[in-house]
Design a protein around this motif. Structure first.
Motif, PDB file in Angstrom:
ATOM      1  N   GLY A  34      34.203 -16.873 -23.953  1.00 48.62           N
ATOM      2  CA  GLY A  34      34.388 -16.297 -25.271  1.00 48.62           C
ATOM      3  C   GLY A  34      33.452 -16.845 -26.332  1.00 48.62           C
ATOM      4  N   PRO A  38      33.577 -11.236 -27.019  1.00 52.70           N
ATOM      5  CA  PRO A  38      35.010 -11.217 -26.725  1.00 52.70           C
ATOM      6  C   PRO A  38      35.224 -10.969 -25.228  1.00 52.70           C
ATOM      7  CG  PRO A  38      34.486  -9.749 -28.559  1.00 52.70           C
ATOM      8  CD  PRO A  38      33.180 -10.197 -27.966  1.00 52.70           C
ATOM      9  N   VAL A  39      36.291 -11.539 -24.687  1.00 51.37           N
ATOM     10  CA  VAL A  39      36.582 -11.409 -23.262  1.00 51.37           C
ATOM     11  C   VAL A  39      37.768 -10.468 -23.072  1.00 51.37           C
ATOM     12  CG1 VAL A  39      37.219 -12.649 -21.149  1.00 51.37           C
ATOM     13  CG2 VAL A  39      35.761 -13.762 -22.857  1.00 51.37           C
TER      14      VAL A  39
END
Length: 190
Positions: A34, A38-39
């Motif tokens: 991250g 964004p993950v």
């Protein structure tokens, strides 16, 4: 309903801008940490499932009787949780916290600013898979393996997201009889 296309797992090395005298000058960053993007939760789940499949293929002996996964604090938390979900196994996390808890196993992370790490609730006969985000020299996992064995526990394998292939970790762990399974490899600056 449209399908979400997730990027494949990737990793690279970046230079740390502020480091202590004992810390490594470089850091492995990867697509699950991250830091840059964004993950998506599916990316974490998919990585855990892929790592579990690799573990079953490359270190099949005894993986049916794993008591728990033992993740290393900070970087090892995400891969431990994703692997635990995929394998349906419980997990523990080793922390850089010295606490008055039973079954303490103290080991060293030699390249860190704070080198002492503790796993708790370790008892003889427990069968574990050690999990971290990255493995470079393998010295931390080698020391943990020694300390777990001294406590009577049985480390079965080590799993990581990223293995630096230039620093001898695989050979070091292999000499200890600990198979190393990695999601991906990189060649660091030796």
């Amino acid at each position: 309903m449209s399908e979400t296309v997730l990027p494949s797992f990737s990793a690279r090395i970046v230079e740390r801008l502020s480091v202590g005298a004992t810390s490594r000058r470089e850091r492995v960053i990867h697509s699950l940490d991250g830091l840059e993007d964004p993950v998506h939760p599916d990316a974490l789940a998919n990585s855990g499932a892929h790592l579990w499949r690799l573990l079953q293929e490359q270190a099949p002996d005894g993986l049916t009787s794993v008591d728990f996964l033992l993740g290393l604090d900070a970087g090892g938390i995400l891969p431990t949780i994703s692997l635990a979900g995929a394998a349906r196994l419980p997990y523990k996390i080793a922390w850089k916290l010295h606490l008055p808890l039973d079954g303490a196993v103290r080991f060293s992370e030699p390249h860190a600013m704070r080198t002492d790490v503790f796993a708790y609730g370790i008892t003889p006969g427990q069968r574990t898979v050690i999990v971290d985000d990255e493995i470079t020299t393998g010295r931390t996992l080698a020391d943990l393996t020694h300390r777990l064995r001294e406590a009577g526990a049985v480390p079965l394998a080590a799993a990581c997201l990223v293995e630096d292939t230039t620093r001898g970790a695989r050979d070091l762990l292999s000499d200890l009889g600990l198979p190393l399974v990695s999601l991906t490899t990189i060649e660091g600056a030796a």
